[in-house]
Design a protein around this motif. Sequence first.
Motif: not given
Length: 399
Positions: A9-21, A90-103
């Motif tokens: 499994q490889a799953r990537l969730k991205v919110q509010q990163f550049g043009p990606i909402r 800052e404060g908006e971008t969220r990234i989750v990779f294979n269920g793990k939040p990424i800083n």
Amino acid sequence: MRVQNDADQARLKVQQFGPIRDADITFGDLTVFVGPQATGKSIFLQLYKLLLDKAYIHQRLLQSNLGWQNRLDNFFILYFGDGMEKLYREGETRIVFNGKPINLKSYAETRGGKKSQADERLFYIPAQRVLVLQGGRTRPFTDYNTGDPFVLREFSDRVHQLVQSELAHTKQLFPQPKRLREEFRKQLDQSIFAGYALRMEEHRLQRSIVLTAIENGQVLPYLVWSAGQREFIPLLLGLYWLIPAGRITRRESVPWVVIEEPEMGLHPKAILTVMALILELVSRGYRVCLTTHSAQVLDLVWALQIFQRYAGEPKDVLRLLELRGSGNQQLASKALQIDINVYYFKRDGKVKDISGLDPASLSEEEGTWGGLLEFASRANDVVAAVVNRFERHHASLKQ
């Protein structure tokens, strides 16, 4: 379709990163991204490479004396390119990779101490690959400006090393009996090279790539190549690196491949051959991600999905790809088993899963395959309306 194990499994969730909402991507054996320009497809895939290859990327930049003082904005300029320093919010971008939040800020941090050699896990062939050859000469990593995207510089350097080292004693790059199967070579000759060979020429201690007519030896320097040849030849050299000569089937340390817009500048016949080569990569164990603006690419993906649902056979795949010979059986068999995902990057920044590719879908995005069929559908409607109007008019005159 093949059911992936948890380890796959490889799953990537991205919110509010550049043009990606909002994007939630599960990668398959073959993952295809469609959508208009500047909707975040390349940014998403470059981010994915960063998550996989952080140590390798740091190592390459530092080896070239490029520092960023642990600042994310500076690092983004070096990695994503000029003007990309504000992708992170800052404060908006969220990234989750294979269920793990990424800083993501931590990805700009370098730590002291002795560094071990890092391996690259994702091989990236960018859309700007035409820049890899300057007048027919390959370009090393340091030949670019600081703000040029890392994936372009790294791909260019890999091609440079391939040509200058691994292929240093090879005068003819195409056709090459030790690279690609004969049927692929024949198809590429017919659709792209048209009786010309791709050769190395040395002039004033500099090696450059030229096209030479096989019949009479006429030399075509880089500046008179067709647009399709300029686009394809760097891609071909990337495929050479991914498919080594001899009994080695693939680069074992690199499980992932990204190819942006493989169809650029190519005739439909050539696109078909390139897609066959991409399925060859998948059959060798690579997991491949594509971006495309070509309806033909999705035509092929749709056909493979239909084959999978309705007990298609390897011979059907070979017929679709216009391939013959027993050497392509593994490719055809694998194509009937692979997991294929398709995502549409919308103008509003949201990403929609359109993997079903159902032309009758109530979802306009899926029914038009991310807009790639939209014009053809509209053209059919308008043409039908014109024909019907003409026929009604002439029918009324006869009454």
